[in-house]
Design an enzyme around this catalytic site. Structure first.
Site, short mmCIF file in Angstrom:
data_model
loop_
_atom_site.label_atom_id
_atom_site.label_comp_id
_atom_site.label_asym_id
_atom_site.label_seq_id
_atom_site.Cartn_x
_atom_site.Cartn_y
_atom_site.Cartn_z
N HIS A 1 -26.55 18.64 36.63
CA HIS A 1 -25.22 19.14 36.16
C HIS A 1 -24.25 18.13 35.69
O HIS A 1 -23.36 18.11 36.25
CB HIS A 1 -24.71 20.12 36.94
N HIS B 1 -33.24 17.57 36.74
CA HIS B 1 -32.46 18.46 36.30
C HIS B 1 -31.28 18.40 37.18
O HIS B 1 -31.33 18.34 38.34
CB HIS B 1 -32.73 19.82 36.05
N GLU C 1 -35.39 26.66 39.72
CA GLU C 1 -35.57 26.24 38.05
C GLU C 1 -37.23 25.55 38.03
O GLU C 1 -37.43 25.05 37.08
CB GLU C 1 -34.74 25.10 37.71
N HIS D 1 -24.84 24.33 31.13
CA HIS D 1 -25.43 24.44 32.35
C HIS D 1 -25.60 22.85 32.83
O HIS D 1 -25.30 22.64 33.83
CB HIS D 1 -26.79 25.28 32.18
#
Ligand SMILES: [Zn+2]
Length: 211
Positions: free
Chosen positions: A97, A95, A76, A158
């Site tokens: 989840h 980032h 990413e 996501h």
């Protein structure tokens, strides 16, 4: 080459908190922070983030090309390069989840940041970016219009991305939002069909506190 020891240690600490707190599982997630004017450090791809050591972090330039370290940078990475290109004030990006925040996007529920005063004070609105195929250019494209005006963005089906001055700062934002998501779910379970925002006059008062 700049000394990146402190930044590497800061990234390791955040990776361990992400794994310990259940914000990521297995090899999920990626974290980065600026290291000098023209480069940043980022977690490698395909490794359990909670097990990383300082020297596992890759030093890359602002185009995402590896300058120092072995292995591939996070898949990413283009999301991170986009945020650093658009936000000179951002020093770190997380980032992950987080299950509850991601569940809000699965339920097609916009995150009601305006319902909780301390969340609203910290973030203003928390938008959800439309679905994008993970690890492709679709992800940076999906958040591009939102990056300038937000500290946190949910990614449909996501996860979430948060921005901060340091890795710890970006992590705290993620932690605060996931905690709020739990509170909102409990309210829903207790019978509140729809979580209403604070009334306009209360939001105006909060706006005055921010400005
Ligand atoms: Zn992801």
């Amino acid at each position: 080459m700049v000394d990146t020891t402190a930044e590497r240690i800061a990234l390791v600490r955040v990776c361990r908190k992400l794994q310990a707190g259940g914000f990521i599982a297995a090899t999920d997630g990626n974290v980065s922070c600026r290291a000098g004017l023209e480069s940043f450090l980022i977690t490698p791809s395909g490794k359990a983030k909670g097990e990383l050591l300082p020297l596992d972090m890759l030093l890359v330039n602002l185009d995402g090309e590896v300058l120092q370290g072995s292995g591939r940078p996070s898949s990413e990475i283009r999301m991170h390069t986009l945020i650093y290109a658009l936000r000179g004030d951002v020093g770190a990006v997380v980032h992950a989840h987080p299950p509850m925040l991601t569940a809000f996007t699965l339920a097609s529920m916009p995150f009601p940041a305006e319902a909780l005063p301390e969340v609203y004070l910290s973030f203003g609105a928390v938008p959800t970016a439309p679905f994008a195929t993970p690890s492709t250019d679709e992800v940076p494209r999906s958040i591009e219009a939102l990056v300038a005006d937000h500290q946190a963005i949910l990614l449909e089906r996501h996860g979430a991305v948060t921005m901060g001055a340091t890795p710890h700062d970006a992590f705290l934002k993620l932690e605060k939002l996931e905690h709020a998501a739990h509170t909102l779910l409990y309210a829903h379970l207790l019978g509140k069909e729809r979580i209403s925002p604070l009334p306009p006059e209360a939001l105006h008062k909060l706006d005055r506190l921010i400005s």
